[in-house]
Scaffold this motif. Structure first.
Motif, mmCIF file in Angstrom:
data_model
loop_
_atom_site.group_PDB
_atom_site.id
_atom_site.type_symbol
_atom_site.label_atom_id
_atom_site.label_comp_id
_atom_site.label_asym_id
_atom_site.label_seq_id
_atom_site.Cartn_x
_atom_site.Cartn_y
_atom_site.Cartn_z
ATOM 1 N N MET A 53 -16.405 13.823 -31.172
ATOM 2 C CA MET A 53 -15.268 12.905 -31.026
ATOM 3 C C MET A 53 -15.412 12.122 -29.722
ATOM 4 S SD MET A 53 -11.214 13.894 -31.061
ATOM 5 C CE MET A 53 -11.292 14.440 -32.757
ATOM 6 N N ASN A 54 -15.189 10.833 -29.767
ATOM 7 C CA ASN A 54 -15.318 9.979 -28.596
ATOM 8 C C ASN A 54 -14.103 10.155 -27.698
ATOM 9 O OD1 ASN A 54 -15.568 7.962 -26.719
ATOM 10 N ND2 ASN A 54 -15.975 6.325 -28.200
ATOM 11 N N GLU A 55 -14.302 10.762 -26.528
ATOM 12 C CA GLU A 55 -13.186 11.064 -25.644
ATOM 13 C C GLU A 55 -12.554 9.812 -25.049
ATOM 14 O OE1 GLU A 55 -11.757 13.926 -25.378
ATOM 15 O OE2 GLU A 55 -13.225 14.905 -26.657
ATOM 16 N N SER A 56 -13.251 8.675 -25.125
ATOM 17 C CA SER A 56 -12.680 7.448 -24.578
ATOM 18 C C SER A 56 -11.581 6.885 -25.479
ATOM 19 C CB SER A 56 -13.779 6.391 -24.370
ATOM 20 O OG SER A 56 -14.294 5.957 -25.626
ATOM 21 N N ARG A 57 -11.546 7.342 -26.719
ATOM 22 C CA ARG A 57 -10.497 6.884 -27.622
ATOM 23 C C ARG A 57 -9.177 7.563 -27.278
ATOM 24 N NH1 ARG A 57 -12.224 8.611 -33.177
ATOM 25 N NH2 ARG A 57 -10.709 7.135 -33.993
ATOM 26 N N SER A 58 -8.075 6.871 -27.497
ATOM 27 C CA SER A 58 -6.767 7.429 -27.191
ATOM 28 C C SER A 58 -6.435 8.570 -28.148
ATOM 29 C CB SER A 58 -5.698 6.342 -27.303
ATOM 30 O OG SER A 58 -5.517 5.964 -28.666
ATOM 31 N N VAL A 59 -5.447 9.373 -27.754
ATOM 32 C CA VAL A 59 -4.969 10.457 -28.618
ATOM 33 C C VAL A 59 -4.529 9.892 -29.958
ATOM 34 C CG1 VAL A 59 -3.149 12.180 -28.916
ATOM 35 C CG2 VAL A 59 -4.328 11.974 -26.711
ATOM 36 N N LEU A 60 -3.841 8.755 -29.920
ATOM 37 C CA LEU A 60 -3.374 8.128 -31.160
ATOM 38 C C LEU A 60 -4.557 7.733 -32.041
ATOM 39 C CD1 LEU A 60 -1.294 6.914 -33.050
ATOM 40 C CD2 LEU A 60 -1.172 4.901 -31.547
ATOM 41 N N GLU A 61 -5.561 7.088 -31.460
ATOM 42 C CA GLU A 61 -6.729 6.661 -32.234
ATOM 43 C C GLU A 61 -7.482 7.854 -32.808
ATOM 44 O OE1 GLU A 61 -7.973 2.516 -29.945
ATOM 45 O OE2 GLU A 61 -8.551 4.444 -29.080
ATOM 46 N N GLN A 62 -7.637 8.901 -31.995
ATOM 47 C CA GLN A 62 -8.331 10.096 -32.462
ATOM 48 C C GLN A 62 -7.580 10.738 -33.625
ATOM 49 O OE1 GLN A 62 -9.002 12.791 -29.218
ATOM 50 N NE2 GLN A 62 -9.993 11.253 -27.942
ATOM 51 N N THR A 63 -6.249 10.785 -33.513
ATOM 52 C CA THR A 63 -5.431 11.420 -34.547
ATOM 53 C C THR A 63 -5.504 10.646 -35.853
ATOM 54 O OG1 THR A 63 -3.927 12.274 -32.847
ATOM 55 C CG2 THR A 63 -3.098 12.199 -35.115
ATOM 56 N N VAL A 64 -5.378 9.346 -35.770
ATOM 57 C CA VAL A 64 -5.479 8.518 -36.979
ATOM 58 C C VAL A 64 -6.841 8.710 -37.635
ATOM 59 C CG1 VAL A 64 -5.549 6.139 -37.840
ATOM 60 C CG2 VAL A 64 -3.770 6.821 -36.222
ATOM 61 N N GLY A 65 -7.875 8.829 -36.817
ATOM 62 C CA GLY A 65 -9.223 9.035 -37.346
ATOM 63 C C GLY A 65 -9.404 10.365 -38.060
ATOM 64 N N ARG A 66 -8.551 11.342 -37.761
ATOM 65 C CA ARG A 66 -8.649 12.663 -38.389
ATOM 66 C C ARG A 66 -7.884 12.747 -39.717
ATOM 67 N NH1 ARG A 66 -5.919 16.115 -34.213
ATOM 68 N NH2 ARG A 66 -6.032 17.709 -35.847
ATOM 69 N N ILE A 67 -7.052 11.762 -40.015
ATOM 70 C CA ILE A 67 -6.248 11.823 -41.237
ATOM 71 C C ILE A 67 -7.116 11.448 -42.433
ATOM 72 C CG2 ILE A 67 -4.235 10.879 -42.451
ATOM 73 C CD1 ILE A 67 -2.983 10.389 -39.672
ATOM 74 N N ARG A 68 -7.170 12.333 -43.399
ATOM 75 C CA ARG A 68 -8.009 12.150 -44.574
ATOM 76 C C ARG A 68 -7.158 12.021 -45.834
ATOM 77 N NH1 ARG A 68 -11.043 11.087 -41.167
ATOM 78 N NH2 ARG A 68 -12.909 12.217 -40.479
ATOM 79 N N ALA A 69 -7.747 11.506 -46.876
ATOM 80 C CA ALA A 69 -7.064 11.446 -48.170
ATOM 81 C C ALA A 69 -6.775 12.858 -48.661
ATOM 82 C CB ALA A 69 -7.931 10.703 -49.182
ATOM 83 N N LEU A 70 -5.776 12.987 -49.534
ATOM 84 C CA LEU A 70 -5.466 14.291 -50.101
ATOM 85 C C LEU A 70 -6.677 14.839 -50.857
ATOM 86 C CD1 LEU A 70 -1.815 13.822 -51.436
ATOM 87 C CD2 LEU A 70 -2.597 14.506 -49.162
ATOM 88 N N ASP A 71 -6.777 16.174 -50.917
ATOM 89 C CA ASP A 71 -7.896 16.859 -51.544
ATOM 90 C C ASP A 71 -7.775 16.754 -53.067
ATOM 91 O OD1 ASP A 71 -9.618 18.839 -52.660
ATOM 92 O OD2 ASP A 71 -9.577 19.974 -50.797
ATOM 93 N N GLU A 72 -8.573 15.867 -53.660
ATOM 94 C CA GLU A 72 -8.475 15.617 -55.101
ATOM 95 C C GLU A 72 -8.867 16.854 -55.912
ATOM 96 O OE1 GLU A 72 -7.305 13.109 -56.717
ATOM 97 O OE2 GLU A 72 -6.982 11.693 -55.073
ATOM 98 N N GLY A 73 -9.865 17.608 -55.438
ATOM 99 C CA GLY A 73 -10.288 18.805 -56.157
ATOM 100 C C GLY A 73 -9.175 19.836 -56.211
ATOM 101 N N ALA A 74 -8.502 20.045 -55.090
ATOM 102 C CA ALA A 74 -7.390 21.002 -55.060
ATOM 103 C C ALA A 74 -6.250 20.544 -55.954
ATOM 104 C CB ALA A 74 -6.907 21.189 -53.621
ATOM 105 N N MET A 75 -6.022 19.241 -56.005
ATOM 106 C CA MET A 75 -4.950 18.727 -56.864
ATOM 107 C C MET A 75 -5.290 18.899 -58.343
ATOM 108 S SD MET A 75 -3.829 15.343 -54.680
ATOM 109 C CE MET A 75 -2.379 14.954 -55.640
ATOM 110 N N ARG A 76 -6.576 18.729 -58.701
ATOM 111 C CA ARG A 76 -6.987 18.962 -60.087
ATOM 112 C C ARG A 76 -6.830 20.434 -60.449
ATOM 113 N NH1 ARG A 76 -11.046 15.194 -58.751
ATOM 114 N NH2 ARG A 76 -12.510 16.892 -58.260
ATOM 115 N N ASP A 77 -7.208 21.320 -59.520
ATOM 116 C CA ASP A 77 -7.040 22.752 -59.762
ATOM 117 C C ASP A 77 -5.560 23.106 -59.931
ATOM 118 O OD1 ASP A 77 -9.765 23.077 -59.563
ATOM 119 O OD2 ASP A 77 -9.725 23.824 -57.492
#
Length: 353
Positions: free
Chosen positions: A1-25
């Motif tokens: 993770m690039n430490e020069s990025r803000s906490v906000l930028e880092q957090t947004v970068g960690r948000i992923r789409a919902l797990d489609e496989g788990a939803m199918r299960d």
């Protein structure tokens, strides 16, 4: 993770789409339960969403917290609330002493209340108070920006950091709560700024103001939008110019929950304004939001429809504090338990046709 990025930028970068496989299960599991397909309605939708959020069919959501962000508003000088601004710090102490509605409901459902001073216009001291004060209330948005862009980002990041800490302590489900006399006014201004909604539709009676005060409140929102010209394409700009510190803190709570793959139950009008901003900053965060109830506050239905959220409850509530969100906690837990504890046709020896 690039430490020069803000906490906000880092957090947004960690948000992923919902797990489609788990939803199918989850979908497969729900369809094998001893019931007609889809017959549990929203409960099945919530169970699928919980699987997608967490990546698990049977997540343990029992450790849950409502984060109550508290802040004051300079716009109260315009007479937009039925209550004086002094009520904000008084109510914060009420939360901390366990006497508010959100405390009662949280005890009832087994949730913890985390009260945060992010912008109260007073110096408060209590062993259970989380102090993340960015400033002593916002400026009067009717004549200029409520806060600077840097202050708005600091408030969002405070919300993120609180959720990070709670998630590290084992909390797995969150709710948004707030306290701030006058805060339906900046919430309505954000709705108008970011959606283009009509002021007459977006601005309601809040704590119960009369007709004359309602006309004044709508005029204040128009003046604030005219004075500040918030950029509809820049959610942080709008948040800084016509938002509130506790609203910004809740944006951070939502983004932090999404980054940690935890469901976040959204309360009423003010919380939904924060959800709108969060969805504009990180569109994928919407998948982690569970809309709790349809507030009695005018404009909430339009706001939820714009985000694309369908409330679970309709109880004519308009208190805030996170009360409606806390009421929805057991429904989310019930949905997960139904999916995992009901017998399937095979295990129960029940014929499907």
């Amino acid at each position: 993770m690039n430490e020069s990025r803000s906490v906000l930028e880092q957090t947004v970068g960690r948000i992923r789409a919902l797990d489609e496989g788990a939803m199918r299960d989850a979908e497969h599991r729900l369809d094998r339960l001893t019931k007609p397909p889809g017959s549990l309605g929203r409960l099945e939708e919530i169970a699928r969403q919980a699987a997608g959020v967490t990546g698990l069919l049977n997540p343990d959501l029992s450790r849950k917290a409502v984060v109550v962000m508290a802040g004051d508003h300079g716009v109260c000088a315009e007479g937009v609330s039925a209550f004086p601004a002094e009520v904000t710090p008084q109510m914060v102490l009420n939360f901390l002493n366990g006497g508010a509605a959100v405390n009662v409901l949280s005890r009832h459902v087994g949730a913890d209340v985390v009260c945060v001073d992010i912008g109260v216009n007073a110096d408060l001291s209590h062993p259970d108070l989380v102090v993340r004060k960015v400033k002593y209330g916002t400026a009067n948005m009717a004549s200029g920006p409520a806060m600077t862009r840097e202050e708005a980002v600091r408030a969002v990041e405070a919300g993120i950091e609180i959720v990070e800490g709670l998630a590290g302590d084992g909390y797995r489900m969150f709710a948004t709560g707030e306290m701030g006399i006058g805060n339906t006014t900046p919430s309505a201004a954000l709705v108008v700024a970011l959606t283009g909604a009509d002021v007459e539709t977006a601005v309601g009676r809040g704590t119960g103001i009369g007709d004359e005060a309602l006309r004044r409140k709508r005029d204040v929102v128009r003046r604030a939008l005219e004075a500040n010209r918030p950029d509809a394409g820049d959610p942080i700009d709008a948040l800084a110019k016509v938002g509130g510190l506790e609203i910004a803190g809740l944006v951070g709570v939502i983004l932090g929950a999404a980054a940690n793959r935890c469901p976040v139950v959204v309360d009423g009008f003010i919380s939904s304004a924060a959800a709108l901003v969060a969805s504009r900053i990180a569109p994928l965060s919407k998948g982690y939001m569970v809309p709790s109830h349809l507030s009695h506050e005018q404009g909430h239905r339009l706001l939820l429809e714009h985000i694309g959220l369908k409330p679970i409850l309709q109880m004519d509530m308009r208190l805030g504090e996170g009360t409606g969100a806390v009421m929805a906690f057991p429904i989310v837990e019930a949905a997960v338990k139904l999916m995992n504890e009901m017998a399937t046709f095979e295990s129960a020896g029940v014929s499907e046709n």
